[in-house]
Design a protein around this motif. Structure first.
Motif, PDB file in Angstrom:
ATOM      1  N   ARG A   1       4.668   1.073   0.699  1.00  0.00           N
ATOM      2  CA  ARG A   1       5.391   2.205  -0.014  1.00  0.00           C
ATOM      3  C   ARG A   1       5.124   3.466   0.352  1.00  0.00           C
ATOM      4  N   VAL A   2       6.263   4.015   0.681  1.00  0.00           N
ATOM      5  CA  VAL A   2       6.076   5.457   1.424  1.00  0.00           C
ATOM      6  C   VAL A   2       6.727   6.479   0.490  1.00  0.00           C
ATOM      7  N   VAL A   3       5.979   7.672   0.800  1.00  0.00           N
ATOM      8  CA  VAL A   3       6.504   9.157   0.205  1.00  0.00           C
ATOM      9  C   VAL A   3       6.399  10.012   1.474  1.00  0.00           C
ATOM     10  N   GLY A   4       7.489  10.259   1.815  1.00  0.00           N
ATOM     11  CA  GLY A   4       7.592  11.287   3.037  1.00  0.00           C
ATOM     12  C   GLY A   4       8.117  12.648   2.410  1.00  0.00           C
ATOM     13  N   ILE A   5       7.263  13.583   2.913  1.00  0.00           N
ATOM     14  CA  ILE A   5       7.602  14.990   2.470  1.00  0.00           C
ATOM     15  C   ILE A   5       7.832  16.009   3.697  1.00  0.00           C
ATOM     16  N   THR A   6       8.882  16.860   3.621  1.00  0.00           N
ATOM     17  CA  THR A   6       9.386  17.912   4.493  1.00  0.00           C
ATOM     18  C   THR A   6       9.654  19.038   3.725  1.00  0.00           C
TER      19      THR A   6
ATOM     20  N   ILE B   1      -2.629   8.307   4.883  1.00  0.00           N
ATOM     21  CA  ILE B   1      -2.020   9.568   4.733  1.00  0.00           C
ATOM     22  C   ILE B   1      -1.777   9.629   6.413  1.00  0.00           C
ATOM     23  N   SER B   2      -0.553   9.966   6.744  1.00  0.00           N
ATOM     24  CA  SER B   2      -0.349  10.128   8.244  1.00  0.00           C
ATOM     25  C   SER B   2       0.164  11.690   8.078  1.00  0.00           C
ATOM     26  N   SER B   3       0.045  12.609   9.155  1.00  0.00           N
ATOM     27  CA  SER B   3       0.265  13.757   9.411  1.00  0.00           C
ATOM     28  C   SER B   3       0.559  14.045  10.934  1.00  0.00           C
ATOM     29  N   VAL B   4       1.844  13.980  11.402  1.00  0.00           N
ATOM     30  CA  VAL B   4       1.910  13.867  12.662  1.00  0.00           C
ATOM     31  C   VAL B   4       2.846  15.054  13.181  1.00  0.00           C
ATOM     32  N   GLY B   5       2.078  15.758  14.047  1.00  0.00           N
ATOM     33  CA  GLY B   5       3.211  16.943  14.461  1.00  0.00           C
ATOM     34  C   GLY B   5       3.118  18.076  13.546  1.00  0.00           C
TER      35      GLY B   5
ATOM     36  N   GLN C   1       0.876  -1.213  -0.166  1.00  0.00           N
ATOM     37  CA  GLN C   1      -0.107   0.044   0.098  1.00  0.00           C
ATOM     38  C   GLN C   1       0.846   1.184   0.058  1.00  0.00           C
ATOM     39  N   ARG C   2       0.296   2.447  -0.495  1.00  0.00           N
ATOM     40  CA  ARG C   2       1.019   3.681  -0.528  1.00  0.00           C
ATOM     41  C   ARG C   2       0.746   4.533   0.649  1.00  0.00           C
ATOM     42  N   LEU C   3       1.535   4.931   1.227  1.00  0.00           N
ATOM     43  CA  LEU C   3       1.428   5.749   2.570  1.00  0.00           C
ATOM     44  C   LEU C   3       2.104   7.299   2.122  1.00  0.00           C
ATOM     45  N   LEU C   4       1.420   8.332   2.318  1.00  0.00           N
ATOM     46  CA  LEU C   4       1.820   9.656   2.113  1.00  0.00           C
ATOM     47  C   LEU C   4       2.025  10.002   3.756  1.00  0.00           C
ATOM     48  N   ASP C   5       3.453  10.404   4.265  1.00  0.00           N
ATOM     49  CA  ASP C   5       3.810  10.913   5.224  1.00  0.00           C
ATOM     50  C   ASP C   5       3.909  12.492   5.317  1.00  0.00           C
ATOM     51  N   VAL C   6       3.263  13.191   5.550  1.00  0.00           N
ATOM     52  CA  VAL C   6       3.111  14.573   5.478  1.00  0.00           C
ATOM     53  C   VAL C   6       3.931  15.186   6.827  1.00  0.00           C
ATOM     54  N   GLY C   7       4.920  15.948   6.578  1.00  0.00           N
ATOM     55  CA  GLY C   7       5.895  16.385   7.574  1.00  0.00           C
ATOM     56  C   GLY C   7       6.590  15.345   8.109  1.00  0.00           C
ATOM     57  N   CYS C   8       7.349  14.669   7.318  1.00  0.00           N
ATOM     58  CA  CYS C   8       7.978  13.321   7.794  1.00  0.00           C
ATOM     59  C   CYS C   8       9.111  13.467   8.641  1.00  0.00           C
ATOM     60  N   GLY C   9       9.662  14.723   9.095  1.00  0.00           N
ATOM     61  CA  GLY C   9      10.744  14.665   9.987  1.00  0.00           C
ATOM     62  C   GLY C   9      11.930  14.026   9.488  1.00  0.00           C
ATOM     63  N   TRP C  10      12.550  13.296  10.411  1.00  0.00           N
ATOM     64  CA  TRP C  10      13.731  12.631   9.919  1.00  0.00           C
ATOM     65  C   TRP C  10      13.611  11.286   9.668  1.00  0.00           C
ATOM     66  N   GLY C  11      12.082  10.807   9.149  1.00  0.00           N
ATOM     67  CA  GLY C  11      11.915   9.631   8.587  1.00  0.00           C
ATOM     68  C   GLY C  11      11.686   8.481   9.297  1.00  0.00           C
TER      69      GLY C  11
END
Length: 436
Positions: A218-223, A263-267, A195-205
């Motif tokens: 399968r992850v896309v992390g954006i910062t 989608i995860s958006s943590v902090g 599955q595709r996960l978008l981590d918004v504000g991924c920090g240090w990953g």
């Protein structure tokens, strides 16, 4: 008359009661209750700052500059001082005549004040562009996060996770609690292989790597922080996860390669702001596949009787999170729903964040000299004050933090959630044992 007794008299005039702290002046004089926390006024410049910027920002500038300090443990003194801010005494001065008299006494103590003292260099000086524009948000994020990965490693510990941990017990180590938080998020999102996960504000990953390593996502992390992205990419490569994790320096408004299964958006949402929050919610909604889940982990403040908008803390805005805004959790839920989400679960982690912050403060104090060397004395003082004060705010329920699980409803209306929402799937390690 010595300095400390005069300051104590001034404080009593403003509060309508004797000061609840012991005061030590720059001349060595002392006044106040002998067993109370000790506040040290090291220089008259601290009082000059209060003359030009009365209130929290003036006090913050004096603290960051080292002109105002606390002897011994920070928490007891902050607890007393914060209590005065949160619960203003009934006898506190409010009339113009009382305040004018207090101002004259403050002026006499501060000495000649032809011009205001310059703010400490750690303060945000200039902000370009409209509030929460792409350019201004990048500047705000850079101010807070691009202060050196080594400094963050010192404060956060090996996990490099900069958000509220989840403790099974107050005795849990910070690393154990952060690992539990990462896994809880993945289970709430019901992540599965491929599955595709978008981590918004991924920090240090950390979350991106956990989701890929333990759940096969399968992850896309954006910062917006280049230093965070550089560190995260290095860690992804070390763990051999390049085929599953992509780290981008990208704004959520620039992300257009959905759909994502989760989608995860943590902090991160605390940086979005009132003017952009509907846009933020709508953008994430549009990036999700039908039936996809959003895990929004966000700090909230208590609502006020005279509710007019988001609250901006002067100290936090000037030194910690420029342009950051906190809202009541009810407003956040409403805006997510208006964007089309179905909110299915809300979990408060308020006490967990207090424990997390106390761990971070302990890390900072244990390696104080190194923290100063990596940044500056003022930056280290900013962090110590903001984290300790935040811990007390969470403990006193003045702010909270919540994980909101929301779903983009499919046309059929089937959410895919269990009948009892809190029956999250087993942890990754438990699943492996069952599969074996």
């Amino acid at each position: 008359m010595s300095v400390a007794p005069r300051i104590a008299t001034l404080v009593e005039r403003l509060l309508g009661a004797p000061p609840p702290v012991r005061i030590r002046g720059w001349d060595g004089s002392v006044a106040g209750p002998p067993d109370a926390p000790v506040v040290v006024v090291r220089h008259p410049r601290a009082l000059r700052r209060l003359l030009f910027r009365p209130g929290e920002l003036g006090l913050a500038r004096a603290w960051v500059a080292g002109e105002l300090d606390v002897e011994g443990e920070l928490y007891p003194a902050l607890d007393v001082i914060s209590g005065l801010v949160w619960n203003r005494p009934d006898g506190a001065a409010t009339g113009g005549r009382d305040l004018l008299a207090a101002g004259r006494e403050l002026l006499a103590l501060a000495g000649p004040v032809p011009v205001p003292p310059p703010p400490p260099r750690e303060e945000v000086r200039r902000r370009s562009g409209p509030l929460h524009s792409l350019r201004r948000d990048r500047q705000a994020i850079s101010h807070h996060y691009d202060v050196g990965n080594d400094f963050y490693a010192l404060v956060l510990g090996p996990s490099m996770v900069y958000s509220c941990a989840v403790f099974g017990s107050p005795k849990d180590s910070l690393e154990t609690a952060q690992a539990a938080k990462l896994d809880l998020i993945c289970r709430k999102l019901d992540l599965r292989e491929g599955q595709r996960l978008l981590d918004v504000g991924c920090g240090w990953g950390a979350l991106a790597r956990h989701a890929a390593r333990e759940y096969g996502a399968r992850v896309v992390g954006i910062t917006l922080s280049r230093e965070q992205a550089e560190f995260a990419r290095e860690q992804v490569a070390k763990e051999g996860l390049e085929d599953r994790v992509e780290i981008r320096v990208q704004d959520y408004r620039e992300t257009d390669d959905g759909p994502f299964d989760a989608i995860s958006s943590v902090g991160m949402a605390e940086h979005v702001g009132a003017a952009r929050y509907r846009e933020y919610a709508s953008q994430l909604f549009g990036l999700l596949a039908e039936g996809g889940r959003l895990l929004n982990h966000q700090i909230a403040r208590r609502p006020r009787k005279d509710e007019t908008g988001y609250h901006v803390d002067p100290f936090i805005d000037a030194y910690v999170f420029p342009d950051g805004e906190l809202a009541p959790v009810g407003r956040t839920v409403t805006l997510l729903e208006r964007a089309g989400f179905e909110v299915r679960d809300l979990e408060s982690l308020r006490e967990h964040y207090a424990l997390t912050l106390r761990n971070w403060v302990r890390n900072l104090e244990a390696r104080w000299d190194e923290a100063v060397r990596l940044t500056s004395p003022g930056r280290a003082r900013v962090w110590r004050l903001y984290m300790a004060a935040s811990a007390l705010s969470f403990e006193r329920a003045h702010i909270g933090v919540n994980q909101i699980l929301a779903v983009r409803p499919p046309a059929s209306g089937a959410s895919g959630l269990p009948l009892r929402t809190r029956e999250w799937r087993p942890a990754a390690g438990e699943r492996r044992e069952l599969a074996a």
